[in-house]
Enzyme design. Structure first.
Site, PDB file in Angstrom:
ATOM      1  N   ASP A 262       0.935  -1.111   0.006  1.00 16.46           N
ATOM      2  CA  ASP A 262      -0.075  -0.095   0.112  1.00 16.46           C
ATOM      3  C   ASP A 262       0.908   1.328  -0.016  1.00 16.46           C
ATOM      4  O   ASP A 262       2.252   0.880   0.143  1.00 16.46           O
ATOM      5  CB  ASP A 262      -0.925  -0.062   1.129  1.00 16.46           C
ATOM      6  CG  ASP A 262      -2.197   1.046   0.877  1.00 16.46           C
ATOM      7  OD1 ASP A 262      -2.057   1.692  -0.218  1.00 16.46           O
ATOM      8  OD2 ASP A 262      -3.255   0.767   1.499  1.00 16.46           O
TER       9      ASP A 262
HETATM   10  C1  BGC Z   1      -4.822   3.459  -0.088  1.00 16.53           C
HETATM   11  C2  BGC Z   1      -5.033   2.258  -1.202  1.00 16.53           C
HETATM   12  C3  BGC Z   1      -4.558   3.190  -2.613  1.00 16.53           C
HETATM   13  C4  BGC Z   1      -3.304   3.864  -2.473  1.00 16.53           C
HETATM   14  C5  BGC Z   1      -2.988   4.627  -3.742  1.00 16.53           C
HETATM   15  C6  BGC Z   1      -3.801   4.082  -0.088  1.00 16.53           C
HETATM   16  O1  BGC Z   1      -3.825   5.141   0.837  1.00 16.53           O
HETATM   17  O2  BGC Z   1      -5.199   2.600   1.120  1.00 16.53           O
HETATM   18  O3  BGC Z   1      -6.228   1.723  -1.088  1.00 16.53           O
HETATM   19  O4  BGC Z   1      -4.738   2.269  -3.607  1.00 16.53           O
HETATM   20  O5  BGC Z   1      -3.463   4.826  -1.315  1.00 16.53           O
HETATM   21  O6  BGC Z   1      -4.053   5.780  -3.764  1.00 16.53           O
END
Ligand code: BGC
Length: 728
Positions: free
Chosen positions: A260
């Site tokens: 993530d």
């Molecule tokens: C989220 C993800 C997301 C990523 C990119 C993170 O803060 O938890 O679900 O895909 O950011 O935006």
């Protein structure tokens, strides 16, 4: 950007793209991958394992290896983000179709729709030149406070599994990878980057992992995103048990594990515990400081150094690169990949259809709904949510749709004879794409205006609920209260006093407390519906479409009735360091059923404008071996006056067991569409193997022999027939 010029030089390899066919066998590709790896320098290999910008990773220009481009997900392709910062890039050609958020998709209980959803969003991702779509999300709905529940598929692992598989398969038919997230146990936003989750093996395997397992084994997903939180003391993004043993070992996952954004924490763990691609760890946007630059990611220079000095073997990076190249062969290097499409009528139709089928009719006293379009009738549409954009906000799933039909607009377009009047009632602050600025800025005046508007009407439709602001249905933190915000409880009472002919549209992705329920004659759960929201709402409110959605999670009467909250703060949200999932396997309706607590609205519940009768419910036999399938047949009759659809739900429980059991668990369902006055007999197959529990002693699944009870009904709390069967 150099992405496409790579394709011109790829003939360097012992193969050429021109001869590559769509059906190249895996082992041929693996050979090619090995030959490519042998040509790469260590520096080039390491550079492929971490970000080069917010949403892309490096290729190797001299060999024609492309970059990889990703985008959120999960209910539309997000607008372009700047190279180094979270600011939007300001492109004018990146608006898309906003599909309904996944809670709505789950509420449709219709896997065919999930396939159409996946196909359409995949086409949009391809058009936008994305290789990886960062979705779908399948974290289980554990508490109604989780700010991100709206992005997920509800509280039941069987439902989430059945819905996620067609979504992924059909995204990937576009040669775009789906990236199922967040693996695993990211069931709250509060303290998400630090909290350590303690949960039993049984709950892990029976509740929290099945949808991921289905994504890997049944849908063959090409990318998996790690989560922010820890589990048993280790960060889940590079986890010995979760990533190495379960995902890549037991499930034989051959795709890429992506972190993530900023969930990687350590070079050795990231390298050795299965993380393949590190994203989002941070940059200052300029690359001027060492601590904050892409080259200083855990899987960048420190990784290179550790390989060079022999602390990590080169085969570790080779495995990561092998997976990354495999992802490329599945996506950006796929011959005749296609171009995709965006904002087509077909996509808008799918968005509308999912919305229509996911909307849930919760209450309908004296047939408040549907509301007929009649000359001389005035309908007051009250509430900020009647006009507020619900695709803006919410965190990373925020979208920039080409258009978004608000509930007010949808109703105005549908109702030609009746007069629609509107007042906002309250204003919670601007959201970027709001389509209406309040006529009066003072909250008291807005309130008075709304009450006066309600008085003038024959029917009042209050459009309330939550929105996508911080501390509501929004990433980054949880709701702080189970109630509706902005004094809506009092507001609903005031509306009722001046006009008792009151119904409500509840715009949320979560359950909310409903102490105001007796004030509204009708209540419709409308979720976050995306581009076609207002049209789909008007379709159901007017009766053009008969609602058929069912709740994918339970609505507790009060928060402490929910299993996670029953055990107090250590269970949710934890003490800041740890949290213990004390309700264990009894998540959602499993808790309500087993503890005999009545929910406000039960999992699987949803009304229709018609009535359905389930009859002739039988099992093909009542003795089964462990490798058999139980066939349940059921006659479904539409005995009302309108065409519609009913969801037959099959739950299974075991009273006498050597382990703790939920009273019953969903094991099969089918949505049946029937014209008024017609019937159909359907069969639902339940493989006996799906009744296994996870034996913690053996660390394996076990099918317990003996008597089971099969419950067939149209909601978890509305069972028409119980059948006893024996597994021998
Ligand atoms: C989220 C993800 C997301 C990523 C990119 C993170 O803060 O938890 O679900 O895909 O950011 O935006």
């Amino acid at each position: 950007m150099i992405k496409y010029s790579y394709l011109l030089v790829i003939t360097f390899f012992t193969f050429t793209l021109a001869t590559a066919q769509n059906d190249i066998k895996d082992n041929e590709i693996n050979k090619k991958i090995d030959s490519i790896i042998s040509l790469l320098t260590l520096e080039e290999k390491v550079a492929m394992c971490h970000a080069q910008s917010k949403f892309s990773t490096k290729g190797v220009e001299r060999l024609g290896i492309p970059e990889i481009w990703m985008s959120d997900g999960p209910h539309g392709v997000r607008a372009e983000i700047s190279w180094d910062s979270w600011d939007y890039a300001g492109w004018t050609n990146d608006s898309i179709t906003a599909f309904p958020a996944l809670t709505c998709l789950a509420a449709s209980f219709n896997p065919n729709l999930s396939a159409q959803f996946g196909k359409s969003i995949g086409e949009e991702a391809l058009y936008r030149e994305k290789d990886v779509l960062l979705g779908p999300g399948v974290n289980i709905y554990r508490t109604p406070l989780n700010g991100r529940n709206f992005e997920y598929l509800g509280e039941d692992p069987h439902l989430a599994s059945k819905m996620v598989v067609p979504y992924i398969k059909n995204v990937q038919k576009n040669n775009v990878a789906a990236c199922v997230k967040h693996f695993a146990l990211n069931n709250q936003e509060h303290w998400r980057s630090t909290i350590n989750v303690e949960v039993s093996d049984r709950a892990l395997h029976e509740i929290y992992l099945p949808a991921f397992k289905a994504a890997v084994q049944d849908a063959k997903v090409w990318a998996v995103m790690g989560a922010y939180n820890k589990f048993r003391g280790q960060y889940t993004t590079h986890h010995e048990l979760l990533t190495n043993k379960i995902l890549k070992g037991d499930w034989e996952y051959d795709g890429v594990v992506i972190s993530d954004w900023s969930s990687a924490h350590d070079t050795m763990e990231a390298a050795l515990n299965g993380l393949d691609m590190e994203m989002g760890t941070g940059t200052d946007g300029l690359g001027t400081t060492t601590s904050n630059h892409y080259d200083y990611y855990y899987l960048a220079s420190p990784f290179l150094k550790a390989i060079k000095n022999g602390n990590i073997e080169e085969s570790v990076v080779d495995d990561k690169v092998r997976r990354i190249l495999r992802l490329m062969f599945r996506t950006t290097l796929k011959p005749n990949r296609g171009f995709g499409s965006v904002n087509t009528k077909a996509h808008h139709d799918v968005a509308r259809k999912v919305a229509q089928e996911g909307i849930v009719l919760l209450k309908n006293e004296n047939n408040f709904f549907p509301i007929e379009d009649k000359e001389g009738v005035t309908i007051a549409v009250i509430g900020e949510n009647a006009t507020r954009s619900m695709t803006a906000g919410g965190g990373s799933s925020e979208l920039k749709p080409q258009f978004e039909i608000s509930p007010l607009e949808g109703l105005k377009q549908r109702y030609k004879k009746a007069k629609i009047i509107h007042a906002m009632g309250y204003h919670t602050g601007p959201s970027v794409y709001d389509n209406i600025i309040p006529s009066k800025l003072n909250q008291d005046s807005l309130r008075v205006e709304a009450i006066e508007t309600a008085k003038k009407a024959d029917i009042v439709l209050y459009v309330g609920g939550l929105n996508k602001s911080h501390l509501q249905d929004c990433e980054g933190d949880d709701r702080q209260s189970y109630e509706l915000p902005y004094n809506q409880k009092e507001f609903i009472s005031e509306l009722k006093t001046v006009n008792p002919n009151l119904g409500m549209l509840l715009v949320t992705g979560n359950a909310v407390e409903t102490p105001w329920l007796d004030k509204v004659n009708g209540l419709i759960q409308t979720w976050y519906l995306g581009s076609m929201a207002g049209h789909a709402i008007a379709d159901v409110v007017s009766g053009d479409i008969n609602p058929s959605g069912k709740l994918p999670f339970s609505f507790p009467k009060q928060l402490k009735d929910n299993g996670a909250h029953f055990y107090g703060e250590l269970s949710y949200p934890g003490d800041g360091v740890n949290q213990y999932y004390k309700e264990d396997i009894l998540v959602g309706y499993r808790w309500f059923d087993t503890k005999k607590i009545e929910p406000q609205y039960a999992f699987g519940y949803g009304l229709s404008y018609s009535n359905f009768d389930l009859s002739d419910i039988e099992s093909n036999t009542n003795k089964f071996n462990t490798d058999d399938s139980i066939k349940i047949s059921c006659k479904v009759s539409n005995i009302g006056n309108v065409d519609g659809a009913e969801v037959v739900q099959v739950y299974v429980g075991k009273k006498k067991s050597k382990v703790k059991r939920a009273l019953k668990e969903l094991k099969g369902f089918e949505k049946v569409t029937l014209k008024s006055g017609t019937s159909k007999t359907i069969d639902i197959d339940i493989p006996v193997s799906s009744l296994a529990f996870y034996n913690e002693g053996k660390s394996d699944w076990e099918i317990e022999k003996g008597e089971y009870i099969i419950y067939v009904g149209n909601a978890s709390n509305n069972i028409t027939k119980k059948i006893k069967v024996k597994i021998q």
